[in-house]
Scaffold this active site. Structure first.
Site, short mmCIF file in Angstrom:
data_model
loop_
_atom_site.label_atom_id
_atom_site.label_comp_id
_atom_site.label_asym_id
_atom_site.label_seq_id
_atom_site.Cartn_x
_atom_site.Cartn_y
_atom_site.Cartn_z
N ASP A 31 0.80 -1.30 0.01
CA ASP A 31 0.07 0.05 0.01
C ASP A 31 0.82 1.39 0.17
OD1 ASP A 31 -1.78 2.40 0.43
OD2 ASP A 31 -2.83 0.97 1.82
N TYR A 62 -4.66 11.22 -3.72
CA TYR A 62 -5.47 12.72 -3.14
C TYR A 62 -4.45 13.05 -1.87
CZ TYR A 62 -7.73 8.93 -0.33
OH TYR A 62 -7.73 7.46 0.54
N LYS A 63 -3.24 12.40 -1.37
CA LYS A 63 -2.46 12.59 -0.41
C LYS A 63 -1.30 13.75 -1.27
CE LYS A 63 -3.20 8.76 2.48
NZ LYS A 63 -4.21 9.13 3.26
C1 LIG Z 1 -2.52 3.40 4.06
C2 LIG Z 1 -3.99 3.84 3.53
N1 LIG Z 1 -4.61 2.90 2.80
C3 LIG Z 1 -5.81 3.25 2.40
C4 LIG Z 1 -6.36 4.67 2.69
C5 LIG Z 1 -7.87 4.85 2.05
O1 LIG Z 1 -8.34 4.08 1.08
P1 LIG Z 1 -9.48 4.81 0.22
O2 LIG Z 1 -8.79 5.57 -0.62
O3 LIG Z 1 -10.28 3.42 -0.11
O4 LIG Z 1 -10.38 5.46 1.06
C6 LIG Z 1 -5.63 5.35 3.27
C7 LIG Z 1 -6.31 6.78 3.72
O5 LIG Z 1 -5.83 7.65 4.22
C8 LIG Z 1 -4.64 5.03 3.92
O6 LIG Z 1 -3.63 6.08 4.53
#
Ligand SMILES: Cc1ncc(COP(=O)(O)O)c(C=O)c1O
Length: 389
Positions: free
Chosen positions: A192, A217-218
């Site tokens: 991830d 989006y980050k």
């Molecule tokens: C490590 C990580 N995985 C997944 C997500 C979120 O996933 P999604 O885009 O499905 O809301 C985040 C959101 O902050 C995250 O920090």
């Protein structure tokens, strides 16, 4: 209490003046320059060009082109994926931008499990980001797998799900070493990259990584809910059997045939009609990061967080974030039992926007294209004042 603390505001001003990336902040819409926005690791700021790009998309392509615009929208998930590939060390054709991290992880866990039919264990850290744990737990429950917390033992693990950067402490895992260890044990690993893409100089190919997902989006500044991405190493793509059979991954989409036959490229991860507005915004953010250069972005990220940690030490703020820059992502956290209320006070009274993360962390995010050293100075200064007025 802060008399004589090293790291004066003048020093931060000088660091900003010497920062080769400082000019990129002008690419963003900054409604209030006095606010220290230390939350670009949750939601990146708004690139000016995205406003123009989305405006043009709506006027020219949607209003003007109407349905005819699908001729160049259809392959947008892959085209944007190719732009992103360069930033995460992947090759053309290995990345597709679509759906959300949660959906994409669900697809890849399923696909990876099918590649290890003789194993019944999925590994995930107990402190992993919730959505990752929930996806793993849900799949394990409905398909009869055991969930193991931690990665010490991998010889019976089918799939390991791991964040490259810990969302609480910013600790970075050794991508190449842990990928090699998993593969040597016969396990597949899904990375991830949500807290890494657009921040670290990630080299997926170089590390031998086969599967990854992440968000835009980050640090990629794609906008709220902008689509996520999936990465599959080229030699694995045709073996990917994903569980959501939608028409966008169908080999001949408009034949409207009776049977589902998945495409042979990375587009086999697509599901249904992509959100073109979000994809366009994501493309714009990705383009900015590519132009600024990921190596320079990563270097500034390390400098900002090093500065932040030195301020924490000088101000007596406890941080669990790694001091080794090679082991640290784009934020640094401050540990305090009243972290939740401190975070609220920082926003309400000090113009410092940070994140609270359970149970006791104030997360101060440094997004290299927009965060100034003065923001880090002001954020840590205000935190120390709230902690010990
Ligand atoms: C490590 C990580 N995985 C997944 C997500 C979120 O996933 P999604 O885009 O499905 O809301 C985040 C959101 O902050 C995250 O920090």
């Amino acid at each position: 209490m802060m008399e004589g603390v090293p790291g004066s505001r003048d020093e931060a001003v000088a660091l900003d003046a010497a920062d080769p990336l400082a000019g990129w902040r002008d690419e963003f819409l900054i409604p209030d320059p006095d606010v220290a926005y230390l939350d670009g690791n949750s939601l990146g700021m708004t690139p000016r060009r995205t406003i123009e790009r989305v405006d043009a998309l709506m006027r020219d392509e949607w209003a003007g082109g109407l349905i005819g615009s699908w001729d160049h929208w259809l392959d947008l998930p892959q085209r944007v994926g190719d732009e992103l590939a360069a930033i995460v060390g992947a090759r053309h054709g290995e990345v597709v931008v679509h759906d959300s991290v949660t959906i994409n992880l669900y697809q890849l866990v399923h696909a990876a499990l099918a590649l290890r039919p003789d194993r019944r264990v999925i590994a995930v850290a107990s402190g992993e980001f919730p959505t990752d744990r929930y996806v793993v737990d849900g799949i394990a429950r409905s398909h009869g797998y055991e969930v193991r917390h931690g990665f010490e033992r991998l010889d019976d693990v089918a799939v390991a799900v791991r964040s490259l950067v810990d969302y609480r402490t910013a600790e970075v895992v050794d991508l190449a070493a842990e990928t090699a260890r998993a593969h040597a044990a016969g396990a597949l690993i899904i990375w991830d990259l949500s807290h890494a893409a657009g921040l670290l100089d990630v080299d997926l190919r170089g590390a031998g990584a086969q599967l990854a997902i992440g968000c835009t989006y980050k640090y990629l500044n794609g906008g709220p809910g902008s689509p996520a991405f999936s990465y599959v190493a080229a030699d694995l793509i045709e073996q990917i059997d994903q569980p959501i059979w939608g028409w966008f991954s169908q080999v001949d989409q408009f034949a409207m045939g009776p049977d589902y036959v998945p495409r042979s490229d990375v587009g086999r991860l697509l599901v249904g009609t992509p959100g073109i507005i979000g994809l366009t915004a994501a493309a714009s953010g990705i383009e900015l990061s590519a132009e600024a250069g990921i190596a320079s972005i990563a270097a500034k990220g390390r400098a900002l967080t090093a500065y932040g940690l030195s301020r924490c030490e000088a101000l007596g703020l406890e941080s669990p974030s790694p001091t080794d820059p090679a082991r640290r992502g784009g934020h640094f956290s401050v540990r305090h039992p009243d972290a939740a209320s401190i975070t609220r006070i920082l926003a309400a009274d000090h113009g410092v926007i940070a994140d609270f993360r359970e149970p006791d962390l104030i997360r101060l995010g440094c997004s290299p294209l927009t965060t100034r050293f003065t923001d880090v100075h002001d954020g840590t200064h205000a935190t120390a004042r709230v902690v010990a007025p």
